[in-house]
Design a protein around this motif. Structure first.
Motif, short mmCIF file in Angstrom:
data_model
loop_
_atom_site.label_atom_id
_atom_site.label_comp_id
_atom_site.label_asym_id
_atom_site.label_seq_id
_atom_site.Cartn_x
_atom_site.Cartn_y
_atom_site.Cartn_z
N MET A 104 0.86 -1.20 0.00
CA MET A 104 0.00 0.00 0.00
C MET A 104 0.89 1.24 0.00
SD MET A 104 -2.11 2.42 1.16
CE MET A 104 -3.07 2.77 -0.28
N ARG A 105 0.68 2.11 -1.00
CA ARG A 105 1.65 3.17 -1.28
C ARG A 105 1.81 4.20 -0.17
NH1 ARG A 105 -2.83 3.58 -4.40
NH2 ARG A 105 -4.06 5.50 -4.36
N TYR A 106 0.85 4.28 0.74
CA TYR A 106 0.95 5.29 1.79
C TYR A 106 1.58 4.74 3.07
CZ TYR A 106 -2.40 7.67 -1.28
OH TYR A 106 -3.03 8.26 -2.35
N LEU A 107 1.88 3.47 3.12
CA LEU A 107 2.39 2.87 4.36
C LEU A 107 3.86 2.49 4.20
CD1 LEU A 107 -0.69 0.60 5.16
CD2 LEU A 107 -0.14 2.86 6.11
N PRO A 108 4.75 3.15 4.93
CA PRO A 108 6.19 2.91 4.72
C PRO A 108 6.72 1.61 5.34
CG PRO A 108 5.85 4.72 6.29
CD PRO A 108 4.49 4.29 5.82
N SER A 109 6.03 1.02 6.30
CA SER A 109 6.59 -0.17 6.98
C SER A 109 6.47 -1.42 6.12
CB SER A 109 5.85 -0.42 8.30
OG SER A 109 6.07 0.65 9.17
N ASP A 161 -8.38 -3.82 3.13
CA ASP A 161 -7.12 -4.38 3.61
C ASP A 161 -6.15 -3.27 4.05
OD1 ASP A 161 -7.14 -3.59 0.93
OD2 ASP A 161 -5.55 -4.97 0.33
N GLU A 215 -3.73 4.51 -7.79
CA GLU A 215 -4.05 5.92 -7.98
C GLU A 215 -4.82 6.12 -9.28
OE1 GLU A 215 -1.00 8.67 -6.83
OE2 GLU A 215 -1.68 10.19 -8.25
N SER A 275 -8.50 4.27 -1.80
CA SER A 275 -7.09 3.98 -2.05
C SER A 275 -6.61 2.85 -1.14
CB SER A 275 -6.23 5.22 -1.79
OG SER A 275 -6.55 6.25 -2.70
N HIS A 276 -6.97 2.93 0.13
CA HIS A 276 -6.53 1.91 1.09
C HIS A 276 -7.30 0.60 0.93
CE1 HIS A 276 -4.59 5.28 3.12
NE2 HIS A 276 -3.90 4.41 3.81
N GLY A 277 -8.62 0.74 0.72
CA GLY A 277 -9.46 -0.45 0.68
C GLY A 277 -9.56 -1.09 2.05
N ARG A 316 7.98 -4.46 10.78
CA ARG A 316 6.91 -4.75 11.75
C ARG A 316 7.38 -5.83 12.74
NH1 ARG A 316 3.38 -4.45 6.65
NH2 ARG A 316 2.63 -2.30 6.73
N LYS A 341 -11.04 -3.92 -1.86
CA LYS A 341 -9.64 -3.82 -1.41
C LYS A 341 -8.95 -2.61 -2.04
CE LYS A 341 -8.75 -8.51 -0.02
NZ LYS A 341 -7.88 -9.66 -0.13
N HIS A 342 -7.70 -2.38 -1.66
CA HIS A 342 -6.98 -1.18 -2.09
C HIS A 342 -6.91 -1.09 -3.62
CE1 HIS A 342 -3.72 -4.19 -2.18
NE2 HIS A 342 -3.20 -3.43 -3.13
N GLN A 343 -6.81 0.15 -4.11
CA GLN A 343 -6.79 0.38 -5.56
C GLN A 343 -5.69 1.36 -5.91
OE1 GLN A 343 -10.71 1.10 -7.50
NE2 GLN A 343 -11.54 0.74 -5.46
#
Lengths: 446, 520
Positions: A1-6, B372, A48, B368-370, A11, A44-46
């Motif tokens: 996921m592009r916004y989460l750096p970890s 998950d 941009e 964007s996050h969805g 983790r 689920k995530h998509q």
């Protein structure tokens, strides 16, 4: 996921330092019955790109104001906003900062607020202004509550030219605070009637000018009568540009001036975010709601700015606060201030003149059409027309012809006269647009 | 490049040399006067056509004389505000660990979407047939919000968190009144609550009854039972933040909800900290009757230096019929708006439909996050906070034991006898290049320091932050109080005098006295 750096490795290392086996251990305080086992039933995530496409398609399902001849006002106004404004408010340092609670690293926001407060005070002809409310209607409601604190009286009079949505928002807040409000029936040409309603029990009288019908109201005699009975005059406006053309509410004796600032720097945004302006006499400032920025010096004696008088506010005074407001319209204040700085006195006045001239021209065109009657003696950039058919039908028929031809009064006042149409003409409307509107109206009414 | 004759290496730095510049500038830190001191009323940065001299319909109401608003050309305007911007800290610059404020990354896709003409350039009173895209977006957002919270309805209109609180409490009041329960005017509020909670309750005409915290930072259940029992017929409800402002999940929350419901009251949950729960816990499963979401916290719409926010408020079956107008409904032909209140709605909260510009950003973030990514974001936020707590607990003093949720709370015991106070510690963080954490809140802890890192920080960034915090804690214990008292020294300004600002409030610019006299 592009916004989460970890990543998984990070983790795992962090869990190790914390001394737990899995992320679930960090949620152990949640009652078992409330712990979700599966993913929530949503997509689920998509990427941009996918979302941009989806949103662009949704956006295309609405008719934007810039794409057609456009004549809607009644509380929200379409003006041209210089490109500089939107660029500057998207500077990271403005956009992604919090409320300036740490002044040493927030002087940008604070100085802009100080400039904003000064501009609002000058425009409204009052002594001081706060650092904004949510919108004009909530500013109006808060002003009525403030008048109760100031006067220790609890009767408010709302004028018949007050925007019905402002009256409703005020009624909502007042209803729980034992503030009694008169039955308001919206009516054109009737605002001076409030003078006869003022008594010693009156806490405040709330008058809009230009009012919802577009008429300019003489506030001075209302202020005089209110003051004779130790009541406050709360002056309301919905179009800030109007104040460059007409006498300021402050110079006519208003004690509190509230209104909508959206017309300067802030787009229509389908109703929000907008920016509530709130100004008053200096002596009332300790009863004012909302944040306020003040000048001071730093340890080197250099001039700087801080949020001040916070003992009025909820984070210090809790249940004794003047209001519960916390987040306000910060970035919209900045947009307002930048637009005002670009315009200056000369630019704002010219903009106001262009608005007024356009509206005069539009009124003349409409007046020449059979089945219409312009009802206003005076107006700034919007006026009221009586039509020979219900305004809602006419507006729908105009929309079929790709013209957004004003706001039926019954849209904002369900019991109001269905034949009334509110027409607004700003500097963005061309002569060709006006003539197109005139022709279309002729056809629809014909 | 020609280097001959041009020195290419500097002489050794002498830090004692701090020249006072003639310009008042300090390299990139540009001195910035007020626009009132640089602009003039005749200058303008906007080209507008000549007026045509058409007739006036202003009556005798025309404004005369100058307003006094200074104007700047476009390049001057640009420079003025860019210079100002450089005096601000921002999430895009560094860690902004303000507890309870949730300063997470603000994706720029959200900004782009919010500016699409079908959302940004539509009027709130256009014919319904011309705003179907905007209404569909609002409907879609409602679906996401209701699904994430497990609640049956949402009122989108509230314009910020505190406005959402007002919405929820107004709905509770309307329901009580409809049921002939108007004597219920007492709202129970834990002492750790945000200031907005008691302020809101009072603004809705309720009285506030404070519940003390227990030793573990949560609601004292026995005290709550006593408060209810003392006069059960007057209980209107409870306003409870979960996770609470100490960063802890209220373990007894379901029992608390049951107690309040059994007494005839309603459960308002302050959703400021919903970002600790998204995708893992649904408030609807906890017995919540109303809860606002801060789209500007949990769903990343930018804080903008203090706003605008957005506070959609979810409502239970018991409260939903009292929701404010306007709201969107789906019909056979598409979407429609209900704009006028019926008998049961508590009314209207603002002029139009709330914060469309925030709905478009928040929905973009959610999609964007969805399902998950939202769950992962929650987990990372909680993980990061616990990592900070664990990494600092030997040099600072965590206020309570055990794991925390999305924020870590410390008190000032570790500063005892150092001469350094929480405020000084915060200002020293500025010199280290960090925005301070939330300080002196919640009130239940002495000298509170509430750190919320959010999921947006990488482990590397957290490690650097931790290193700075450990360094400062050790400096304080080593007796270097002077350094803390002087801080910040590297910020655009030194510490500001807030006492002077409040004692003699100067809230606007006024012309210098000489000029004013000359003008008379």
């Amino acid at each position: 996921m592009r916004y989460l750096p970890s990543n998984e490795n990070d983790r795992a290392q962090m869990l190790d330092v914390i001394g737990v086996k899995s992320i679930d251990d960090l949620f152990e305080d949640v009652p078992k019955s409330a712990r979700l086992k599966d993913l929530i039933d949503l997509p689920k995530h998509q990427s941009e790109q996918a979302i941009e496409q989806h949103m662009a398609r949704l956006s295309a399902k609405s008719v934007s104001a810039s794409s057609v001849p456009f004549f809607c006002g009644a509380g929200a106004y379409k003006h041209h906003i210089p490109a500089t404004v939107d660029h500057l408010i998207q500077r990271s340092e403005f956009l992604t900062a919090y409320t300036p609670y740490q002044p040493e690293i927030s002087q940008g926001t604070l100085q802009a607020l100080f400039e904003f407060q000064t501009q609002v005070a000058l425009l409204t002809g009052t002594e001081v202004a706060n650092a904004s409310m949510y919108d004009g209607s909530t500013a109006c409601a808060e002003a009525v509550v403030m008048a109760k604190r100031v006067t220790r009286k609890s009767k408010a009079i709302l004028a018949p030219g007050l925007h019905p949505h402002y009256a409703a928002a005020t009624q909502t807040l007042a209803s729980t605070l034992d503030i009694s409000i008169n039955e308001v029936t919206p009516q054109i040409g009737a605002d001076a009637g409030v003078i006869d309603m003022i008594t010693d029990e009156t806490a405040c009288v709330v008058v809009q000018s230009p009012n919802v019908f577009g008429e300019i109201v003489d506030l001075a005699p209302i202020a005089e009568k209110a003051h004779a009975h130790k009541a406050l005059l709360i002056a309301v406006f919905t179009e800030p540009v109007a104040l460059a053309a007409i006498k300021s509410p402050g110079e006519q004796g208003a004690d509190i001036v509230v209104g909508e600032g959206q017309g300067l720097g802030v787009g229509l945004n389908y109703g929000g975010p907008h920016v509530g302006l709130f100004a008053c006499r200096q002596k009332l400032v300790r009863q004012m709601p909302g944040r306020v920025c003040g000048e001071t010096v730093d340890a080197n004696g250099e001039r700087g700015y801080v949020l001040t008088l916070s003992t009025r506010e909820q984070h210090i005074r809790r249940e004794k606060a003047t209001s519960n407001i916390c987040t306000n319209s910060g970035l919209c204040c900045l947009a307002f201030t930048i637009h005002m700085s670009l315009l200056g006195d000369a630019g704002l006045k010219r903009m106001a003149t262009l608005n007024h001239e356009a509206a005069c021209h539009m009124a003349d065109i409409i007046d020449g059409i059979d089945g219409t009657e312009v009802l206003n003696d005076t107006f700034f950039n919007e006026f009221t027309v009586r039509l020979s058919r219900p305004a809602e039908e006419v507006v729908d028929a105009l929309a079929e012809k790709n013209i957004l031809g004003g706001v039926p009064f019954s849209r904002i006042a369900p019991d109001g006269d269905p034949s009334l149409l509110l027409v607004c003409t700003t500097e963005v409307v061309s002569d060709a647009d006006m003539h197109a509107f005139g022709h279309a109206l002729e056809e629809v009414l014909g | 490049m020609k280097t001959q004759g041009r020195p290419t290496s500097p002489v050794a730095a002498n830090d004692a040399m701090q020249p006072k510049t003639v310009s008042g500038n300090k390299a990139l830190k540009q001195a910035t006067k007020l626009i009132f001191e640089t602009g003039t009323p005749r200058r303008t940065g906007v080209d507008l056509p000549e007026p045509k001299g058409r007739a006036s319909r202003l009556g005798d109401h025309a404004r005369e004389g100058e307003i006094g608003l200074p104007g700047l050309s476009e390049p001057e305007t640009m420079r003025h505000y860019v210079r100002l911007s450089q005096k601000n800290y921002a999430i895009d610059l560094g860690v902004y660990p303000l507890g309870s404020c949730t300063m997470k990354h603000n994706p720029r896709l959200n900004e782009k979407v919010a500016r699409m003409p079908g959302f940004a350039d539509v009027h709130p009173l256009q014919p319904i047939s011309t705003v179907q895209g905007a209404l569909e977006l609002m409907h879609e957002l409602s679906h996401w919000i209701c699904t994430l919270t497990g609640m049956p309805a949402v009122a989108l209109t509230p314009k910020a968190g505190a406005h959402g609180e007002l919405c929820g409490m107004m709905a509770i009041r309307a329901r009580l009144d409809a049921d002939g329960q108007s004597q219920r005017r007492r709202v129970l509020v834990p002492e750790s609550a945000h200031g907005t909670n008691p302020a809101t309750a009072v603004q809705c005409g309720f009285t506030v009854d404070e519940i003390p915290a227990s030793g573990d930072g949560r609601v004292n259940l026995d005290a709550l039972k006593d408060k209810i029992k003392s006069d059960p017929d007057t209980v209107a409800g409870i306003m409870l933040t979960n996770p609470n402002t100490c960063g802890l999940f209220e373990r007894d929350i379901i029992e608390i909800a049951d107690l309040i419901h059994a007494a005839g009251g309603y459960f308002y949950c302050d959703g400021a900290n919903f970002n600790a729960l998204v995708g893992r816990v649904r408030p609807g499963d906890l017995g919540v009757d109303a809860m606002h979401l801060n789209l500007h916290k949990t769903f990343s719409t930018p804080h903008g230096g203090g706003g605008p926010g957005s506070g959609p408020t979810v409502l239970s079956d018991a409260l939903k019929t009292h929701a404010p107008v306007p709201y969107v409904v789906q019909t056979d032909e598409g979407y429609d708006l209900v704009e006028h209140k019926d008998e049961v709605s508590f009314g209207r909260m603002c002029a139009f439909h709330g914060q469309m510009g925030m709905y478009s950003r928040a929905l973009t973030y959610m999609m964007s996050h969805g399902s998950d990514g939202l769950k992962q974001a929650t987990e990372d936020a909680v993980l990061n906070a616990n990592y900070i707590q664990a990494s600092l607990s030997d040099v600072m003093t965590p206020a309570f034991g055990g794991v925390c949720m999305h924020e870590a709370l410390f008190d000032d015991r570790f500063l005892k006898d150092t001469g350094v106070e929480t405020l000084d510690f915060a200002k020293a963080m500025i010199d280290e290049g960090y925005h301070p954490m939330t300080m002196y809140f919640p009130l239940v802890v002495h000298g509170a320091m509430l750190i919320e890192p959010t999921e947006s920080e990488s482990k590397g960034e957290l490690d650097r932050f931790i290193l700075s915090m450990r360094h400062l804690a050790e400096k304080a214990k080593a007796g270097e109080a002077d350094m803390f008292k002087q801080a910040p020294v590297h910020a655009p300004m030194r510490r500001l005098d807030e006492t002077q600002a409040a004692r003699k409030p100067v809230l606007r610019w006024t012309p210098p006295v000489e000029t004013a006299e000359a003008a008379e």
